[in-house]
Motif scaffolding. Structure first.
Motif: not given
Length: 132
Positions: A25, A65, A69, A71, A94, A96, A102, A105
């Motif tokens: 990330d 990135p 981002q 995870h 995930l 973004l 936020w 995704q």
């Protein structure tokens, strides 16, 4: 295998998974690659397996990135273990950060095989699957 050994393995596995997530990330490609054994493999849907440090470095460099981002790796369960090898399964989402905040995704699962290498736990194989 003793409960103490299981706990020791679980802590080592979770440490590698957490370090991988944070390095990925942050776009720290070399840190991500260092968490794999030299012949480590990454499997992703629709892509030929990515094998070895050089190929992993190129792949993760390409995925660096371009926006914040995150995870979220959770529900990690150690599914088998010895002093030298372990398998684990984890859920992953995930996120973004875009203009409106936020957003999730992708949601998926990691099936990981880790091995002791040079006295440290390292990823031997990560198979990623996505959930619709």
């Amino acid at each position: 295998m003793s409960e103490a050994t299981q706990a020791w393995v679980a802590v080592g596995v979770r440490a590698v998974l957490g370090a991988h997530t944070q390095a990925q990330d942050a776009g720290r490609t070399d840190d991500v690659v260092a968490l794999y054994v030299p012949d480590g493999v990454l499997e992703l849907p629709g892509v030929d397996p990515i094998e070895g440090h050089d190929a992993l470095r190129e792949a993760f460099k390409g995925w660096a990135p371009t926006q914040p981002q995150l995870h979220l790796v959770t529900n990690t369960v150690l599914t088998s273990w010895t002093d030298e090898e372990a398998t684990a399964v984890s859920d992953v989402a995930l996120l973004l950060r875009g203009e409106s905040g936020w957003a999730v995704q992708v949601v998926g699962r990691y099936d990981d095989t880790l091995r002791r290498h040079g006295g440290e736990w390292r990823l031997r194989r990560r198979k990623t699957t996505y959930q619709a």
